[in-house]
Design a protein around this motif. Sequence first.
Motif, short mmCIF file in Angstrom:
data_model
loop_
_atom_site.label_atom_id
_atom_site.label_comp_id
_atom_site.label_asym_id
_atom_site.label_seq_id
_atom_site.Cartn_x
_atom_site.Cartn_y
_atom_site.Cartn_z
N ASP A 1 -21.27 -10.70 22.82
CA ASP A 1 -21.03 -12.14 22.98
C ASP A 1 -20.64 -12.67 21.61
O ASP A 1 -21.47 -12.76 20.70
CB ASP A 1 -22.29 -12.85 23.49
N LEU A 2 -19.37 -13.02 21.45
CA LEU A 2 -18.83 -13.41 20.15
C LEU A 2 -18.43 -14.87 20.17
O LEU A 2 -17.65 -15.31 21.03
CB LEU A 2 -17.63 -12.53 19.80
N ASP A 3 -18.95 -15.63 19.20
CA ASP A 3 -18.57 -17.04 19.09
C ASP A 3 -18.38 -17.44 17.62
O ASP A 3 -18.66 -18.56 17.23
CB ASP A 3 -19.60 -17.94 19.77
N GLY A 4 -17.93 -16.50 16.81
CA GLY A 4 -17.68 -16.79 15.40
C GLY A 4 -18.92 -16.76 14.53
O GLY A 4 -18.87 -17.20 13.37
N GLN A 5 -20.02 -16.20 15.04
CA GLN A 5 -21.25 -16.16 14.25
C GLN A 5 -21.10 -15.22 13.06
O GLN A 5 -20.32 -14.27 13.10
CB GLN A 5 -22.44 -15.74 15.13
N PRO A 6 -21.84 -15.48 11.96
CA PRO A 6 -21.78 -14.58 10.80
C PRO A 6 -22.17 -13.16 11.18
O PRO A 6 -23.07 -12.94 12.00
CB PRO A 6 -22.77 -15.20 9.82
N LEU A 7 -21.49 -12.20 10.55
CA LEU A 7 -21.72 -10.78 10.82
C LEU A 7 -22.16 -10.08 9.54
O LEU A 7 -21.58 -10.29 8.47
CB LEU A 7 -20.43 -10.12 11.31
N LEU A 8 -23.15 -9.21 9.66
CA LEU A 8 -23.49 -8.27 8.61
C LEU A 8 -22.95 -6.91 9.01
O LEU A 8 -23.37 -6.34 10.02
CB LEU A 8 -25.01 -8.20 8.41
N ASP A 9 -22.02 -6.39 8.22
CA ASP A 9 -21.41 -5.07 8.47
C ASP A 9 -22.10 -4.07 7.54
O ASP A 9 -21.81 -4.01 6.35
CB ASP A 9 -19.91 -5.14 8.22
#
Length: 268
Positions: free
Chosen positions: A48-56
Amino acid sequence: MTDSTPLSSAGDRHFDGLAEKFAGSLYGGPRGELRLALLDDLLPRLLDLDGQPLLDVGGGLGQLSAWFARRGHPVTLLEPAGDMLDQAREALDGLPVSFVQAPLQALLDHAPGPWQLIACHAVLEWLSDPRAAFATLAEGLAPGGQLSLMVFNRDALRMSNVVKGNLQKALDDRLEGTGKRQRLTPISPLSHAQVVAWSRECGLSIRGVAGIRVFHDYLRQPPASEDDWQRLVALERRYCQAEPHWRLGRYLLYTLTKDEPTNEERAP
């Protein structure tokens, strides 16, 4: 002769000085092209993607960070190898990506979150203690947060050795790489059963799973034409989530979610 690619003091596989080989072996050519094509199709369906910050986590050369950043996610790329981080900075210039040089084990010190979205692709299999690393990822997730996890599939590695005629090696279950020289066989390939067990231990639920390259790596000959290549891609897309095929993907791709605390757990 001194080994140019030693294990770390913790026994993890290091990639310092191997950025070019890593890029060529894991992303260059048909294998990497197919892997990225399948991720392009699967990630929007599994997350579910809505532009939330990501930790890669263990973001390497930044291919996955670029995928998310171009879709509006602010990204923090955590990577221990300095030369890989330098190449990622150059490749991702202009995108909303920040960079942290640190190993997964130091995640809670350098990027504690909690995070609503973490990606950790093709990292755990290079660590001497993937179970502890999995627990660290779970700890960094916010309640209800999503972890996109991709691991090198031990069962697929066994099948590949059988196809190549390495029958005694398969019988002896000697599948792990040593982490020495420049071979890129993971030191800790994982099984689906391990991911299931660790998820239960850490309060994570498996919401989706797919196999990455369920057919390609077992072909006797590569596709002979562009039409054959497209047929192979179509087959991979059709069966990557279908039983029993996904279970022999060279990689297994999971979406895991962190369980919300119960009312009893919330109570002081």
